[in-house]
Design a protein around this motif. Structure first.
Motif, PDB file in Angstrom:
ATOM      1  N   UNK A  79       0.830  -1.200   0.000  1.00 21.45           N
ATOM      2  CA  UNK A  79       0.000   0.000   0.000  1.00 21.45           C
ATOM      3  C   UNK A  79       0.868   1.256   0.000  1.00 21.45           C
ATOM      4  N   UNK A  80       0.490   2.193  -0.818  1.00 26.68           N
ATOM      5  CA  UNK A  80       1.174   3.478  -0.987  1.00 26.68           C
ATOM      6  C   UNK A  80       0.668   4.448   0.081  1.00 26.68           C
ATOM      7  N   UNK A  81       1.581   4.887   0.948  1.00 25.55           N
ATOM      8  CA  UNK A  81       1.257   5.886   1.965  1.00 25.55           C
ATOM      9  C   UNK A  81       2.293   6.999   1.904  1.00 25.55           C
ATOM     10  N   UNK A  82       1.892   8.177   2.362  1.00 25.56           N
ATOM     11  CA  UNK A  82       2.748   9.366   2.286  1.00 25.56           C
ATOM     12  C   UNK A  82       2.998   9.906   3.682  1.00 25.56           C
ATOM     13  N   UNK A 116     -12.777   0.823 -13.117  1.00 30.14           N
ATOM     14  CA  UNK A 116     -12.788   2.271 -13.357  1.00 30.14           C
ATOM     15  C   UNK A 116     -11.368   2.808 -13.556  1.00 30.14           C
ATOM     16  N   UNK A 117     -10.437   1.937 -13.908  1.00 31.25           N
ATOM     17  CA  UNK A 117      -9.047   2.378 -13.999  1.00 31.25           C
ATOM     18  C   UNK A 117      -8.544   2.883 -12.665  1.00 31.25           C
ATOM     19  N   UNK A 118      -9.127   2.316 -11.559  1.00 34.45           N
ATOM     20  CA  UNK A 118      -8.819   2.709 -10.179  1.00 34.45           C
ATOM     21  C   UNK A 118      -9.171   4.175  -9.917  1.00 34.45           C
ATOM     22  N   UNK A 119     -10.081   4.701 -10.731  1.00 38.52           N
ATOM     23  CA  UNK A 119     -10.611   6.036 -10.504  1.00 38.52           C
ATOM     24  C   UNK A 119     -10.555   6.901 -11.739  1.00 38.52           C
ATOM     25  N   UNK A 120     -11.739   7.345 -12.195  1.00 34.75           N
ATOM     26  CA  UNK A 120     -11.801   8.287 -13.294  1.00 34.75           C
ATOM     27  C   UNK A 120     -11.602   7.694 -14.667  1.00 34.75           C
ATOM     28  N   UNK A 121     -11.170   6.430 -14.716  1.00 38.40           N
ATOM     29  CA  UNK A 121     -10.849   5.809 -15.991  1.00 38.40           C
ATOM     30  C   UNK A 121      -9.368   5.845 -16.292  1.00 38.40           C
ATOM     31  N   UNK A 122      -8.545   6.078 -15.227  1.00 34.56           N
ATOM     32  CA  UNK A 122      -7.103   6.043 -15.464  1.00 34.56           C
ATOM     33  C   UNK A 122      -6.295   6.916 -14.537  1.00 34.56           C
ATOM     34  N   UNK A 123      -6.448   6.722 -13.219  1.00 34.14           N
ATOM     35  CA  UNK A 123      -5.788   7.574 -12.233  1.00 34.14           C
ATOM     36  C   UNK A 123      -4.259   7.503 -12.313  1.00 34.14           C
ATOM     37  N   UNK A 124      -3.704   6.412 -12.849  1.00 34.55           N
ATOM     38  CA  UNK A 124      -2.255   6.250 -12.905  1.00 34.55           C
ATOM     39  C   UNK A 124      -1.638   6.862 -14.154  1.00 34.55           C
ATOM     40  N   UNK A 125      -2.465   7.272 -15.118  1.00 32.44           N
ATOM     41  CA  UNK A 125      -1.892   7.700 -16.378  1.00 32.44           C
ATOM     42  C   UNK A 125      -1.220   6.530 -17.069  1.00 32.44           C
ATOM     43  N   UNK A 161      -0.289   1.164  -5.313  1.00 31.13           N
ATOM     44  CA  UNK A 161      -1.407   2.049  -5.628  1.00 31.13           C
ATOM     45  C   UNK A 161      -2.612   1.301  -6.193  1.00 31.13           C
ATOM     46  N   UNK A 162      -2.485  -0.002  -6.413  1.00 36.16           N
ATOM     47  CA  UNK A 162      -3.599  -0.768  -6.968  1.00 36.16           C
ATOM     48  C   UNK A 162      -4.600  -1.151  -5.869  1.00 36.16           C
ATOM     49  N   UNK A 163      -4.111  -1.782  -4.801  1.00 36.87           N
ATOM     50  CA  UNK A 163      -4.999  -2.063  -3.675  1.00 36.87           C
ATOM     51  C   UNK A 163      -5.553  -0.758  -3.100  1.00 36.87           C
ATOM     52  N   UNK A 164      -4.675   0.241  -2.981  1.00 36.40           N
ATOM     53  CA  UNK A 164      -5.124   1.533  -2.466  1.00 36.40           C
ATOM     54  C   UNK A 164      -6.187   2.153  -3.341  1.00 36.40           C
TER      55      UNK A 164
END
Length: 552
Positions: free
Chosen positions: A55-58, A518-527, A534-537
């Motif tokens: 999981x990606x955390x900041x 949904x591309x994990x949001x919006x149809x492509x949150x990763x570009x 960032x996939x599970x997240x």
């Protein structure tokens, strides 16, 4: 055939992580929920169950304890430098990226802790980039391994759904395959499809598609959480972009066969806009699973940075395409070679320190939350048990005590006829010569020395730099690597509430999408590229957003 009429407040199509989170959120809002999936119930938890649990955390406490200085500003620089958004349809993916970064820097960790999710204390450093500050890659380690891996991530949401079942507020229907969305007056009011024959297939195994009935479910809101296309090689090849070269003739599969993209055309038929289908995430460190569960089952090596990476002809990959630095850049380079495989040449000392395997089942210490096993397997001398099993049984591993024997067996291995053995020998000898040079010009060796300044790498992830031919580090090991399918980075275009959008930008009443669908949001949150973890997240965040919005 009989048709079973049902109705509910919220219908969730797909019981992977995004679907389970969405269902849990709708339940928390007091709604009645039906969750359906085409597979037998043994697969509850979906693809996430098989994951390593990263999981990606900041700016997390785990990062700070490891001496890592992170910030939302730095993570935003890394995300957008990696994503490379450049299309008009990237408007909503950009917004999702900004929102997800706020989530990862804010309440994500505390929210997961409230659900009982914990983390391994050492933070991993994936997708290191190796380019300029504004280029792709993580500037700092951000890969937080869940204590319990993938099953540990999905467990609290399975528990909430199963409690809802006991309370009579949830129905979980296995073997229900959606073939159409029901519409009325431009709104989606439910779904219909086929009831499949009962199956005794174990988790991950391919199941039959024998139809024994029909169903229709009406719902106030319908959430598509059906995943991507990685299990369907035909769809992967059809979507393969020219910028990544030609698709491989042979690929391994990193996801079960049910990750088949079957809901994408169903959503499009109802008016949903599908975008960025040519953006995808596949790995180039795939190895054949010696104990497969699904067809063409491959496992990814999560490599540390020390192995020498050669293409199929024996030529070293260019800077900065070192193990663990730039997944998609490496894929594009290797596809231009005209071969479907490449090679690691490494040592036992590197393998025992740096080779981890993707998948919950390949990490019994972390998955089972077994501290004693973890200490024995990660800190003691020798590879972990699952890695040793591949050394002993894996078709892609060659182990020899001396260089000439290794080269001879590489040449005899399937695909080894493409090797220029003299070039391989030169690459290994030259690399070893540079190890002895304090003022090396070899960028990979320079990076190795730098990386060991990070406590986490020095402790469990990066071997002390040494000559591959050093007898004390041996034996020598060669690993044949394959392309491994994994993630769809495009999907159903959605707004920040997860509402499915039409081509004109208007939302479709009653229809939502979450997770990989949904591309994990919006149809492509990763570009174009992902930062890993960032996939599970993305499943957590999009499931939460869609579940709350659908309930409202």
């Amino acid at each position: 055939m009989t048709k079973t009429p049902l109705s509910t407040d919220v219908l969730v199509i797909g019981w992977g992580l995004a679907g389970l989170v969405a269902a849990a959120e709708a339940l928390a809002a007091g709604k009645k929920v039906v969750v359906i999936d085409q597979e037998p119930r043994t697969n509850l938890g979906g693809q996430a169950w098989w994951s390593f649990g990263g999981l990606f955390l900041i700016d997390s406490p785990e990062q700070r304890r490891m001496g890592i200085k992170d910030s939302l500003e730095l993570a935003t620089q890394d995300w957008f430098g990696t994503a490379g958004f450049d299309r008009d349809e990237d408007e909503w993916p950009r917004r999702w990226a900004e929102a997800y970064l706020q989530f990862a820097a804010g309440e994500k960790r505390a929210w997961l802790r409230e659900h009982g999710v914990g983390f391994f204390p050492v933070v991993g450093w994936a997708e290191r980039g190796g380019y300029g500050a504004l280029g792709p890659g993580n500037s700092v380690p951000r890969f937080h391994i869940t204590w319990g891996t993938g099953p540990g991530v999905v467990a609290p949401f399975i528990a909430r759904v199963e409690q809802g079942e006991r309370d009579g507020r949830v129905r979980v229907l296995a073997r229900h395959r959606v073939t159409g969305l029901v519409t009325s007056g431009g709104a989606v009011t439910g779904a219909s499809g086929a009831i499949l024959a009962s199956s005794g297939a174990r988790r991950g195994e391919e199941s039959s598609r024998e139809v024994i009935g029909e169903f229709e479910i009406s719902a106030g809101a319908t959430i598509i959480a059906s995943g991507g296309i990685g299990g369907n090689h035909e769809l992967v090849r059809a979507a393969w972009p020219a910028r990544l070269g030609t698709p491989p003739e042979r690929m391994l599969t990193g996801v079960p066969a049910y990750v088949d993209g079957s809901m994408h055309p169903v959503a499009a038929e109802a008016g949903a806009r599908l975008i960025n289908g040519d953006r995808m995430w596949h790995y180039v460190e795939g190895i054949e699973n010696w104990d497969p569960v699904w067809p063409s089952h491959g496992i990814r090596i999560l490599p540390g940075p020390s192995s020498l990476w050669l293409d199929a002809t024996g030529t070293r990959l260019p800077v900065p395409l070192f193990p663990g630095f730039d997944t998609l850049g490496t894929l594009a380079h290797l596809r231009a070679t005209g071969h479907d495989h490449s090679w690691f040449v490494t040592s036992r000392q590197i393998v025992e320190k740096e080779f981890a395997l993707s998948g919950s089942e390949q990490n019994p210490d972390l998955t089972g939350k077994d501290v004693a096993l973890l200490l024995r397997s990660r800190l003691a001398k020798g590879p972990t048990g699952p890695v040793q099993a591949f050394l002993d049984e894996g078709a892609d591993f060659i182990v020899e005590n001396d260089l000439e024997s290794l080269l001879a067996r590489m040449q005899l291995h399937p695909g080894g006829d493409a090797l220029d053995i003299e070039q391989v020998r030169r690459e290994i000898v030259a690399r070893d010569r540079e190890i002895d040079n304090e003022f090396t010009k070899d960028a990979q060796i320079g990076m190795l020395r730098s990386m060991r300044g990070y406590r986490g790498d020095r402790l469990i992830r990066t071997a002390a730099p040494h000559r591959l031919q050093d007898p004390a580090a041996g034996p020598l090991i060669a690993v044949k690597l394959h392309v491994l399918t994994r993630k769809s980075l495009g999907g159903i275009n959605t707004d920040l509430d997860g509402r499915a959008l039409r081509a004109d930008g208007t939302s479709i009443d009653g229809l939502f999408a979450a997770g990989e669908a949904s591309g994990f949001g919006g149809g492509g949150v990763h570009g174009y590229r992902a930062l890993e973890g960032t996939f599970l997240g993305g499943c957590l965040f999009t499931g939460r957003q869609a579940g709350r919005a659908a309930a409202s």
